[in-house]
Design an enzyme around this catalytic site. Structure first.
Site, mmCIF file in Angstrom:
data_model
loop_
_atom_site.group_PDB
_atom_site.id
_atom_site.type_symbol
_atom_site.label_atom_id
_atom_site.label_comp_id
_atom_site.label_asym_id
_atom_site.label_seq_id
_atom_site.Cartn_x
_atom_site.Cartn_y
_atom_site.Cartn_z
ATOM 1 C CE LYS A 158 59.575 -22.622 22.651
ATOM 2 N NZ LYS A 158 60.402 -23.461 23.509
HETATM 3 N N1 PMP Z 1 59.572 -24.838 29.655
HETATM 4 C C1 PMP Z 1 60.523 -24.620 28.741
HETATM 5 C C2 PMP Z 1 61.823 -24.058 29.165
HETATM 6 C C3 PMP Z 1 60.269 -24.942 27.388
HETATM 7 O O1 PMP Z 1 61.224 -24.747 26.476
HETATM 8 C C4 PMP Z 1 59.032 -25.494 27.023
HETATM 9 C C5 PMP Z 1 58.768 -25.860 25.587
HETATM 10 N N2 PMP Z 1 58.304 -24.771 24.851
HETATM 11 C C6 PMP Z 1 58.064 -25.692 28.021
HETATM 12 C C7 PMP Z 1 58.372 -25.350 29.323
HETATM 13 C C8 PMP Z 1 56.712 -26.232 27.679
HETATM 14 O O2 PMP Z 1 56.007 -25.292 26.932
HETATM 15 P P1 PMP Z 1 54.887 -25.730 25.871
HETATM 16 O O3 PMP Z 1 53.984 -26.663 26.595
HETATM 17 O O4 PMP Z 1 54.230 -24.464 25.492
HETATM 18 O O5 PMP Z 1 55.601 -26.393 24.759
#
Ligand code: PMP
Length: 305
Positions: A158
């Site tokens: 991320k």
């Molecule tokens: N895909 C992307 C590109 C994201 O930025 C996020 C948000 N973090 C998610 C999926 C979903 O991840 P999470 O459920 O861990 O927030």
């Protein structure tokens, strides 16, 4: 965002919100090499609790490791910083943003001689796409921007710079009259939204893409667990955009977006054109879990006090 009362955890100390600044020559501002998390805390009967704190901290460290950044704090210290950011701002519910970035000691792609800094900010942020979206669903458009290739930008991380791609896709979707984008992977299969993982439902079975080119979402993982517990079959596989068009239901998942139904993709109605029954069941289970309306998975709720 900058002009408000409160405190931000900054390199080990709680500093006054308006003083939590950095120099314009901050390395990450120029090249985008940084990693971050999006975490939520909910009001539960036991008090304010951070949902899946350890999983978010683990992913922050994994993202940093992938990017070759060394976080100068332990995971326990970051967990405590996250709790403090919510607690010391007296928040009952919160969106929390830990971020790891390079300082302004030097410029250049070699990234030598730089300090690695960490902030954790927390503020109140309601439903990401509005309350109505959670009930009625949103309009989505397939993006002309492809989701990152696994060997161009690291899709498990991320990372700050990765979000240029998400923003291009989202801007395009919004200017085309939709609420959110659906990005395809470099081979043309469905990857995810600009900040969400995607699911569809067909004949009672839930499908979601494998995490090859999408982010390994913590909400996605939570939904996989809840579906198993509810006896709903889930299949992780490659999905084409036309499979989404003919799905009975579709929804996005994410810490910010929570469980958001999709009612239309590329001008085509999905299922009944509103939140479908399987989506509703999983969405309810998700909200019950994060707000502690169920005793299940207490290890996923970390009290801030
Ligand atoms: N895909 C992307 C590109 C994201 O930025 C996020 C948000 N973090 C998610 C999926 C979903 O991840 P999470 O459920 O861990 O927030």
């Amino acid at each position: 965002m900058a002009d408000r009362d409160g405190v931000i955890w900054y390199d080990g100390k709680l500093v006054e919100w308006r003083s939590a600044t950095t120099h314009v020559l901050t390395h990450t501002l120029h090249y985008g090499m940084g990693v971050f998390e999006g975490v939520r805390a909910y009001n539960t009967p036991q008090g304010t609790a951070i949902f899946r704190l350890q999983a978010h901290t683990d992913r922050l460290f994994d993202s940093a490791h992938i990017m070759g950044m060394k976080i100068p704090f332990t995971k326990d210290e970051i967990n405590e910083a996250t709790r403090a950011a919510v607690r010391e701002n007296n928040l009952e519910t919160a969106y929390i943003r830990p971020m790891v970035f390079y300082g302004s000691e030097a410029m250049g792609l070699r990234a030598t001689g730089l300090k690695t800094q960490v902030i954790v900010g927390a503020w109140h942020w309601g439903a990401y796409m509005g309350e109505e979206a959670l009930q009625k669903g949103i309009k989505v458009r397939t993006s002309s921007f492809t989701r990152h290739h696994v060997n161009i930008s690291m899709t498990r991380a991320k990372a700050n710079g990765n979000y240029i791609n998400s923003m291009l896709a989202l801007q395009e979707a919004i200017s085309g009259g939709a609420d959110e984008a659906m990005l395809l992977d470099p081979e043309g299969y469905v990857a995810e939204g600009s900040g969400e993982n995607i699911f569809l439902v067909k004949n009672g079975v839930v499908y979601t893409p494998e995490v090859t080119s999408c982010l390994n979402g913590i909400t996605r993982d939570t939904i996989l667990t809840l579906a198993a517990e509810l006896g709903i079959q889930v299949v992780e596989k490659r999905i084409t955009r036309d499979e989404v068009y003919i799905a009975d239901e579709a929804f996005f998942t994410g810490t910010a977006a929570e469980v958001t139904p999709i009612r239309e993709v590329d001008g085509r109605q999905i299922g009944i054109g509103s939140r479908g029954p399987v989506t509703e069941k999983l969405q309810k289970a998700y909200f019950d879990l994060v707000t502690g309306q169920t005793d299940a998975h207490p290890e996923w709720r970390t009290l801030v006090k």
